[in-house]
Design a protein around this motif. Structure first.
Motif, mmCIF file in Angstrom:
data_model
loop_
_atom_site.group_PDB
_atom_site.id
_atom_site.type_symbol
_atom_site.label_atom_id
_atom_site.label_comp_id
_atom_site.label_asym_id
_atom_site.label_seq_id
_atom_site.Cartn_x
_atom_site.Cartn_y
_atom_site.Cartn_z
ATOM 1 N N GLU A 43 -11.313 12.228 66.979
ATOM 2 C CA GLU A 43 -11.705 11.942 68.346
ATOM 3 C C GLU A 43 -11.465 10.388 68.851
ATOM 4 O O GLU A 43 -11.025 10.204 69.896
ATOM 5 C CB GLU A 43 -13.010 12.316 68.793
ATOM 6 N N VAL A 44 -11.955 9.646 67.788
ATOM 7 C CA VAL A 44 -11.904 8.172 68.050
ATOM 8 C C VAL A 44 -10.298 7.901 68.058
ATOM 9 O O VAL A 44 -9.602 7.148 68.932
ATOM 10 C CB VAL A 44 -12.422 7.296 66.737
ATOM 11 N N LEU A 45 -9.527 8.414 67.045
ATOM 12 C CA LEU A 45 -8.129 8.135 67.037
ATOM 13 C C LEU A 45 -7.416 8.732 68.399
ATOM 14 O O LEU A 45 -6.577 7.889 68.759
ATOM 15 C CB LEU A 45 -7.561 8.644 65.678
ATOM 16 N N GLN A 46 -7.931 9.671 68.632
ATOM 17 C CA GLN A 46 -7.309 10.234 69.996
ATOM 18 C C GLN A 46 -7.637 9.454 71.068
ATOM 19 O O GLN A 46 -6.550 9.280 72.040
ATOM 20 C CB GLN A 46 -7.747 11.588 70.051
ATOM 21 N N LYS A 50 -11.713 22.050 72.670
ATOM 22 C CA LYS A 50 -12.627 21.023 72.602
ATOM 23 C C LYS A 50 -11.947 19.426 72.762
ATOM 24 O O LYS A 50 -12.684 18.631 72.909
ATOM 25 C CB LYS A 50 -13.204 21.326 71.267
ATOM 26 N N ILE A 51 -10.524 19.442 72.484
ATOM 27 C CA ILE A 51 -9.934 18.362 72.576
ATOM 28 C C ILE A 51 -10.015 17.682 73.825
ATOM 29 O O ILE A 51 -10.268 16.466 74.112
ATOM 30 C CB ILE A 51 -8.411 18.605 72.374
ATOM 31 N N VAL A 74 -6.683 26.268 63.916
ATOM 32 C CA VAL A 74 -7.386 25.687 64.926
ATOM 33 C C VAL A 74 -7.462 24.001 64.683
ATOM 34 O O VAL A 74 -7.701 23.709 63.262
ATOM 35 C CB VAL A 74 -8.585 26.175 65.052
ATOM 36 N N ASN A 75 -7.326 23.404 65.668
ATOM 37 C CA ASN A 75 -7.558 21.916 65.563
ATOM 38 C C ASN A 75 -8.900 21.533 65.680
ATOM 39 O O ASN A 75 -9.339 21.542 66.946
ATOM 40 C CB ASN A 75 -6.680 21.028 66.396
ATOM 41 N N TRP A 76 -9.714 21.670 64.536
ATOM 42 C CA TRP A 76 -11.089 21.562 64.685
ATOM 43 C C TRP A 76 -11.449 20.127 65.227
ATOM 44 O O TRP A 76 -10.965 19.023 64.669
ATOM 45 C CB TRP A 76 -11.962 21.797 63.330
ATOM 46 N N TRP A 77 -12.780 19.786 65.945
ATOM 47 C CA TRP A 77 -12.758 18.829 66.597
ATOM 48 C C TRP A 77 -14.113 18.396 66.890
ATOM 49 O O TRP A 77 -15.096 19.339 66.749
ATOM 50 C CB TRP A 77 -12.143 18.744 67.790
ATOM 51 N N SER A 78 -14.579 17.105 66.978
ATOM 52 C CA SER A 78 -16.210 16.874 67.262
ATOM 53 C C SER A 78 -16.081 15.722 68.541
ATOM 54 O O SER A 78 -15.369 15.038 68.609
ATOM 55 C CB SER A 78 -16.658 16.454 66.159
ATOM 56 N N SER A 79 -17.055 16.070 69.190
ATOM 57 C CA SER A 79 -17.305 15.085 70.280
ATOM 58 C C SER A 79 -18.251 14.050 70.075
ATOM 59 O O SER A 79 -19.347 14.303 69.515
ATOM 60 C CB SER A 79 -17.860 16.002 71.744
ATOM 61 N N LEU A 80 -17.854 12.857 70.554
ATOM 62 C CA LEU A 80 -18.852 11.689 70.411
ATOM 63 C C LEU A 80 -20.119 11.651 71.405
ATOM 64 O O LEU A 80 -21.067 11.079 71.139
ATOM 65 C CB LEU A 80 -17.826 10.290 70.543
ATOM 66 N N VAL A 114 -19.213 31.521 81.868
ATOM 67 C CA VAL A 114 -18.652 32.380 80.801
ATOM 68 C C VAL A 114 -17.276 31.964 80.558
ATOM 69 O O VAL A 114 -16.842 32.002 79.482
ATOM 70 C CB VAL A 114 -18.688 33.831 81.250
ATOM 71 N N ALA A 115 -16.503 31.676 81.607
ATOM 72 C CA ALA A 115 -15.133 31.175 81.442
ATOM 73 C C ALA A 115 -14.866 29.978 80.840
ATOM 74 O O ALA A 115 -13.976 29.537 80.180
ATOM 75 C CB ALA A 115 -14.456 31.153 82.949
ATOM 76 N N CYS A 116 -16.026 29.034 80.991
ATOM 77 C CA CYS A 116 -16.043 27.555 80.504
ATOM 78 C C CYS A 116 -16.816 27.633 78.897
ATOM 79 O O CYS A 116 -16.944 26.476 78.262
ATOM 80 C CB CYS A 116 -16.638 26.575 81.348
ATOM 81 N N PHE A 117 -17.156 28.772 78.487
ATOM 82 C CA PHE A 117 -17.802 28.873 77.470
ATOM 83 C C PHE A 117 -16.978 28.426 75.925
ATOM 84 O O PHE A 117 -15.917 28.983 75.903
ATOM 85 C CB PHE A 117 -18.599 30.030 76.998
ATOM 86 N N PRO A 118 -17.389 27.378 75.220
ATOM 87 C CA PRO A 118 -16.543 27.242 74.061
ATOM 88 C C PRO A 118 -16.632 28.045 72.875
ATOM 89 O O PRO A 118 -17.331 27.992 71.915
ATOM 90 C CB PRO A 118 -17.005 25.708 73.587
#
Length: 699
Positions: free
Chosen positions: A583-586, A352-353, A485-491, A373-377
Motif C-alpha cells: 500500500e505504501v509503495l502503491q 481492496k487495492i 489474489v493480490n493480498w493487500w492491507s489498508s493503512l 451487500v454489493a460493497c462487502f469485501p
C-alpha cells in the motif's frame, strides 16, 4: 371484454396479437380465462393482417411476458422492446397528416404544445420529422428537442443526429442543457446516483427507462435464483428514493406513479457483473483516458462525472486502474465516481487495492449508495469495521454473511462488537456473546444497530468459503484461486503504531523475511512471541519505541499481527506487513504516475514542480501546507497524507525539495520506474536546497 362486431374492438384484439409477436410470447400463453360463445381459435396472420372473428363477444385476461433467452443481459434491447411496444409508430401517410396539422397551428402555440405533449407520451418519431417540424421556425428546435428527443427512433445515434440540427452554437447548448441527463444515461451500465426533474420530459423519460430496467432485472434475478440483496427485501434495485426532497413513502418503486412535477432522486444498483475475461484498457490507452479527465483541463468535476458515466459502458478496468482514476476527483466526488465504475472492475478479488484509497466517510457514502451487500469485501474482509442499521434488509444480510464467514474460519474473528438493541440497551462483547444463529438472516434482529470488526487472519483463512459467499451474494463469478489474489492491507485500518513500526522496518531491513529472522533469532522457532518483539524493537533504537511507552506500543503492533490471539506471530501472519508495504509503495507510485502524466514538461526535473508546491518560497513546507498544495496546486487527491508522512522520515514536520528528489530511489530496484524517469541529477539542485542536505533514505 370485446364486442367483435365493433371495428374498434377488433383493432384492439389485433394489437394484442401484435404485442405477442413483438416480445416473442405465444397467444395461447398470453390469453387466459377465455370466454366466447362457441369454439374460439386464435387468429392467424394472412397477408400481414390478423384474421379475427367479426361477431360475438369475447372476454379474456391478457398477460404477456418478455421472452427470456440467453440475451437477457442486453439491457438496451429490453428497453427498446418495452419502449416500442407501448408507443405508436405512425406510417408515412399519417406522418404527412400530422405535419399538416402541425403547420396549420403555426400561430397557435397552445395547440402546438398539445401536439408535442401527445407525441412525447405515446409516439415514436423520426429525426426527419423533427427537422420538418422546425423547418419554418428554427428557434422552435429547443422546445421540440426537449419534448421529443427521448422518443426519436434509432437509438442514441439518431438522437445525436437530431441534436446537430441546431442552427447555432447557442441554440445547441441551450438544447443540450435540457437533455444532457438523457444523453448521459446508459442502459448497459445504469448503476449510479440520479437526480431527475420530472417536469422535464427528457428527465421523465430517464425515470421511465430506469423503472422498466428495474422490472427486467427482477425477472433476471428470479430466473437465475439470485439472493435478494435489496434495501427492503423486495428485489427493488432503486435505493434511497426521495421525491421533492422528502423520503418516498413507499419502499417499492412499482407502488409509485411518476408525477410530472418536482424532483425524483435515487441510487440504482444493477445485478449485472463483468466477466474476468472482458478486455481492460491497456496502459497507454488508460493514461490518455486519465489525461482527458484531468482537472488541469479546466473541466468542472460534475461535467467530468457526466462524461465518465456516458462512456462507462464501453470500458472495463482493473482494480489498480480504478484507484488511479479515483485520484483525479475531490474527496466529495470519489464515492460517485466509484459507484459509476464499480461494476466495470474485472478483478473484484483485488478490490481492496482501490478501497484503501477511500477515507471512512467516503466509504460510508459508497456503501449507502451501492448497498452494503454489493460493497462487502468478500475476499479480503480482514480488519474490516462496519456499522449497520438492522432495520434494513441488506444490512441484516451483511450480518448473516459475516457470521457465516466467522463460523467457517473462527468466531473470535468477530471482535469489538457493540450492539444497541431496540430497547436502547448497549451491549459489547465483554458482556454479551453474539449468537451463532445469526448465520441465518431470518434470525437477525430487525431493530437496533450493531458495529463489528472482522479481524480475520491468514492462518485461519477459508478460501472456499470466501469465494462461495462472493459468488452467492455478490454475484461475481471468480475464475481465480487463492494464489492469484493480490493480498493487500489498508493503512486506514491499521493502528498508528503499526504504521510507525512499518517505517522502522523499511528503513532498517532489506526485506521482511530478514526482519522476521532478526526478531525471531537466527535459530528461532519460526514464530515471534510478544517478549521477542518488544526486546528486538527496543534494540533497533527507534525513538518512538523506547522508554516506558515501548511496551504498550509493541502490544498494539503484536495484537494487530496476531489476529487469531494465538500468542505468537507466524510467518504467514507476518506477511501482513508486506501487504502494508504494498500500500505504501502503491501510494508513492500513484504520485509518480501522476507527475509523469500531468507535468510532462518536468520530466527529469522534479525541482521545477517544487515552485508549485512552495508558492511562498519557504523552502521547508510544513506537512499540512504540503498536503494542501498537492490537492489545490497539483490536483492530486489520493493519499496526500501518507505521502507527506513517509517523505518526512526524520519527523521534522516539514518537506523540502530534496525530499521529492529522494523519490528517485524507488526506480533503482524496479518498483517504480516512473520515479526513475522523473529523476534529476543532484547537482542540478539549487544551491539553497543543496546546502544542509540531509543524506537519508526515503524509506
Amino acid at each position: 371484454d370485446l364486442d367483435l362486431s365493433s371495428p374498434y374492438d377488433r383493432s384492439l384484439l389485433r394489437m394484442l396479437y401484435k404485442k405477442c409477436d413483438m416480445i416473442g410470447d405465444s397467444p395461447s400463453r398470453a390469453f387466459a380465462e377465455i370466454s366466447y360463445k362457441g369454439a374460439f381459435h386464435h387468429a392467424e396472420k394472412r397477408e400481414g393482417r390478423y384474421q379475427v372473428p367479426e361477431s360475438g363477444r369475447l372476454s379474456f385476461t391478457f398477460s404477456c411476458d418478455w421472452r427470456f433467452n440467453d440475451d437477457f443481459w442486453n439491457f438496451g434491447r429490453a428497453i427498446h422492446l418495452n419502449w416500442t411496444s407501448h408507443r405508436f409508430s405512425p406510417s408515412i401517410h399519417k406522418t404527412a397528416e400530422l405535419l399538416h396539422q402541425w403547420h396549420m397551428a403555426d400561430d397557435d402555440t397552445e395547440t402546438q404544445n398539445a401536439i408535442l405533449e401527445v407525441l412525447g407520451k405515446d409516439f415514436v418519431v423520426s429525426s426527419a420529422l423533427l427537422q420538418q417540424m422546425c423547418a419554418k421556425e428554427p428557434e422552435l428546435l429547443h422546445t421540440v428537442l426537449n419534448k421529443l428527443l427521448h422518443c426519436v427512433s434509432g437509438g442514441r445515434p439518431s438522437q445525436y443526429l437530431a441534436m446537430q440540427m441546431a442552427p447555432s452554437v447557442k441554440s445547441f447548448l441551450r438544447a443540450l442543457d435540457s437533455v444532457k441527463k438523457l444523453l448521459a444515461f446508459t442502459t448497459e451500465n445504469p448503476t449510479g446516483h440520479y437526480f431527475l426533474d420530472l417536469a422535464n420530459p427528457a428527465d421523465f423519460a430517464v425515470a421511465e427507462q430506469v423503472i422498466v430496467l428495474n422490472q427486467w432485472e427482477i425477472l433476471i434475478e428470479e430466473n437465475l435464483n439470485y439472493v435478494d440483496t435489496s434495501q427492503y427485501g423486495n428485489r427493488c434495485h432503486l435505493r434511497n428514493m426521495s421525491y421533492a426532497g422528502r423520503r418516498l413513502p413507499v419502499q417499492d418503486v412499482k407502488q409509485f406513479i411518476l408525477p410530472m412535477a418536482d424532483s425524483f432522486s435515487f441510487d440504482y444498483v444493477s445485478c449485472k457483473r463483468p466477466k474476468a475475461t472482458d478486455p481492460t484498457l491497456d496502459p497507454e490507452e488508460f493514461q490518455r483516458f486519465l489525461r482527458a479527465l484531468s482537472r488541469r483541463n479546466s473541466l468542472d468535476t460534475k461535467l467530468r462525472l457526466q462524461v465518465l458515466r456516458s462512456v462507462s459502458w464501453m470500458i472495463f478496468l482493473k482494480a489498480t486502474q480504478l484507484r488511479h482514476l479515483l485520484g483525479l476527483f475531490e474527496d466529495d466526488f470519489q464515492a460517485q465516481c466509484a459507484a459509476i465504475l464499480f461494476f466495470r472492475v474485472v478483478d473484484m478479488e483485488n478490490e481492496k487495492i482501490f478501497r484503501c484509497g477511500f477515507d471512512p466517510l467516503q466509504l460510508s457514502l459508497l456503501q449507502q449508495s451501492m448497498g452494503f451487500v454489493a460493497c462487502f469485501p468478500y475476499i479480503q474482509p480482514d480488519h474490516w469495521t462496519i456499522d449497520l442499521d438492522l432495520t434494513r434488509h441488506d444490512q441484516r444480510r451483511v450480518v448473516s454473511i459475516m457470521w457465516s464467514l466467522a463460523e467457517k474460519e473462527r468466531m473470535d474473528n468477530l471482535s469489538d462488537i457493540v450492539y444497541l438493541s431496540a430497547e436502547k440497551v448497549l451491549l459489547s462483547t465483554a458482556e454479551w456473546t453474539p449468537p451463532v444463529s445469526w448465520c441465518s438472516v431470518e434470525n437477525v434482529p430487525t431493530t437496533g444497530r450493531i458495529k463489528v470488526t472482522y479481524r480475520g487472519g491468514k492462518d485461519t483463512l477459508s478460501w472456499s468459503t470466501r469465494k462461495k459467499l462472493c459468488e452467492q451474494y455478490g454475484h461475481w463469478q471468480l475464475q481465480c484461486n487463492h494464489t492469484d489474489v493480490n493480498w493487500w492491507s489498508s493503512l486506514n485500518e491499521a493502528p498508528v503504531e503499526v504504521t510507525q513500526f512499518l517505517q522502522l522496518l523499511l528503513r532498517r531491513f532489506k526485506d521482511f523475511d530478514q526482519a522476521f529472522t532478526f526478531i525471531d533469532g537466527v535459530n528461532g522457532n519460526g514464530v515471534i512471541n510478544k517478549k521477542e518483539l518488544t526486546e528486538r524493537v527496543q534494540r533497533m533504537g527507534y525513538k518512538e519505541f523506547q522508554g516506558l511507552q515501548a511496551v504498550p506500543l509493541t502490544q498494539k503492533v503484536f495484537r494487530y499481527l496476531d489476529p487469531d490471539s494465538s500468542g505468537s506471530i507466524s510467518r504467514k501472519e507476518w506477511s501482513t506487513m508486506m501487504d502494508l508495504q504494498k500500500e505504501v509503495l502503491q501510494q508513492l507510485e500513484d504520485f509518480a504516475l501522476f507527475l509523469h502524466r500531468e507535468f510532462p514538461f518536468a520530466r527529469g526535473r522534479l525541482q521545477k514542480i517544487w515552485p508549485l508546491i512552495d508558492r511562498e518560497n519557504l523552502e521547508q513546507v510544513p506537512l499540512n501546507r504540503f498536503k494542501a498544495a498537492l490537492k489545490d496546486e497539483l490536483g492530486f487527491f489520493a493519499s496526500a497524507g501518507v505521502l507527506a508522512e513517509f517523505l518526512d522520515t526524520d519527523k521534522k514536520g516539514y518537506v523540502c525539495c530534496e525530499d521529492l528528489q529522494q523519490l528517485r530511489r524507488f526506480g533503482k530496484d524496479g518498483r517504480s520506474l516512473s520515479f526513475g524517469e522523473l529523476d534529476d541529477d543532484a547537482r542540478n539542485l539549487p544551491q539553497a536546497h543543496r546546502s544542509g542536505t540531509r543524506r537519508r533514505s526515503a524509506l
